[in-house]
Scaffold this active site. Structure first.
Site, PDB file in Angstrom:
ATOM      1  N   GLU A  49       1.038  -0.710  -0.110  1.00 37.90           N
ATOM      2  CA  GLU A  49      -0.077   0.004   0.046  1.00 37.90           C
ATOM      3  C   GLU A  49       0.861   1.306   0.135  1.00 37.90           C
ATOM      4  OE1 GLU A  49      -3.353   0.061  -0.625  1.00 37.90           O
ATOM      5  OE2 GLU A  49      -4.007  -1.066  -0.721  1.00 37.90           O
ATOM      6  N   TYR A 134      -6.003   6.660   4.014  1.00 34.89           N
ATOM      7  CA  TYR A 134      -6.340   5.519   3.522  1.00 34.89           C
ATOM      8  C   TYR A 134      -5.698   4.217   3.511  1.00 34.89           C
ATOM      9  CZ  TYR A 134      -5.101   3.514  -0.886  1.00 34.89           C
ATOM     10  OH  TYR A 134      -5.388   1.568  -1.946  1.00 34.89           O
ATOM     11  N   ASP A 152     -10.216   6.832  -1.892  1.00 39.16           N
ATOM     12  CA  ASP A 152      -8.728   7.333  -2.926  1.00 39.16           C
ATOM     13  C   ASP A 152      -9.649   8.009  -4.005  1.00 39.16           C
ATOM     14  OD1 ASP A 152      -9.850   4.954  -4.243  1.00 39.16           O
ATOM     15  OD2 ASP A 152      -8.127   4.234  -4.473  1.00 39.16           O
TER      16      ASP A 152
END
Length: 308
Positions: A49, A134, A152
């Site tokens: 990520e 996020y 996002d």
DNA sequence: TTCCGGCGAT
DNA sequence: ATCGCCGGAA
């Protein structure tokens, strides 16, 4: 619940269940295979990520595999020299070098503050350096199936187009949360982001990607595929960012360098007393030192190296 | 030019 | 609260 507030999910289709089923079925029938989709290891998912925050997914794969091979778990990463991690980041063109430092820093946090096992809630995950809303939701979702709806820029674009959700962060969050089936954050967030990534990109591919939401989609009905505004960025060529990156990459190749040798490797027009000389370089280096990426040795002629 | 989320300055 | 910076391939 106040009745006077405009409800962001007022514009969502009535048959929410049908919308959900259609997307999940579409995702499960076919989707891109990425290595981090084959694991629920929070360490691997977190690394992927952070890499994906700035680099297109197809380019992340190689770096990701090299990274987890070199540092297979959070203990290994915490024990690494920071200079090794930053050097890896730079040599794999992963962008913003501060993120490499955040990774190293957060690995230490997991070991020291969480007994070596990752926190499982978005709120706790956000305590980790470099992990914001996020990334916290993504890790909680994909590792623990325990996240909220991820928002996002892909998700915003999908919601804006399909259901005319206004370009407003709160509205996006409420709409995303209203759509997500309870307790299914893993498959749901994967599916929504897949939709934004292959069917509803900047240039939409509704029919070729067989978008499962065509029957409900406002943009598909009207032909208006405009998307939320994204702020533009100043040019990279010749920018401070470019020279920062160059410094880190060069220092990754040397143990340490005196400024007089570093300068010419950073820019061909380097002249110690010129406009882009010692003073310019020192400014750049002191920012990198403040960021924890570079160590300066001022005993005698100043030398620079990546911070351990 | 476009892409991206977190952070630090304001 | 809001906004500019940060990397570098495509």
């Amino acid at each position: 619940m106040s009745t006077s507030e405009p409800s962001a999910d007022g514009s969502l289709p009535e048959d929410t269940e049908a919308v959900r089923r259609a997307l999940v079925a579409w995702y499960e029938a076919d989707h891109r295979a990425y290595p981090w989709r084959e694991t629920t290891d929070p360490y691997a998912i977190w690394v992927s990520e952070v890499m994906s925050q700035q680099t297109q997914l197809d380019r992340v794969v190689r770096a990701f595999e090299g990274f987890v091979e070199r540092w297979p778990d959070v203990e290994a990463l915490a024990a690494a020299d920071r200079s090794e991690v930053v050097g890896f980041w730079s040599s794999h063109s992963l962008g913003y070098n501060n993120r490499a430092r955040y990774l190293h820093e957060a690995a230490g946090q997991v070991v020291e503050e969480f007994d070596g096992s990752f926190p499982e809630t978005p709120a706790e995950l956000q305590e980790l350096q470099g992990v914001g809303p996020y990334t916290a939701n993504a890790v909680a979702s994909f590792a623990f199936n325990n996240g909220d709806a991820v928002v996002d820029t892909n998700v915003k674009r999908v919601l804006y187009r399909a259901f005319s959700v206004p370009d407003d962060d709160t509205a996006f969050e409420e709409a995303a949360e209203a759509l997500m089936p309870d307790g299914e954050s893993r498959v749901w967030n994967n599916a929504v982001m897949e939709l934004g990534g292959v069917a509803c990109e900047k240039t939409p591919a509704c029919d070729t990607a067989e978008c499962p939401w065509r029957e409900w989609c406002d943009a598909y009905a009207t032909g208006d595929f405009s998307a939320p505004d994204v702020p533009t960025q100043s040019a990279f060529e010749g920018s401070r960012r470019q020279f920062r990156g160059r410094v880190v990459r060069v220092l990754g190749e040397y143990d340490s360098l005196p400024l007089s040798e570093l300068g010419p490797r950073i820019r061909v027009d380097y002249t110690p007393d010129g406009e882009h000389g010692r003073e310019w370089l020192s400014d750049l280096l002191s920012d990198l030192a403040d960021d924890g990426l570079v160590a300066l040795d001022t005993d005698g002629e100043t030398t620079a190296r990546l911070r351990q």
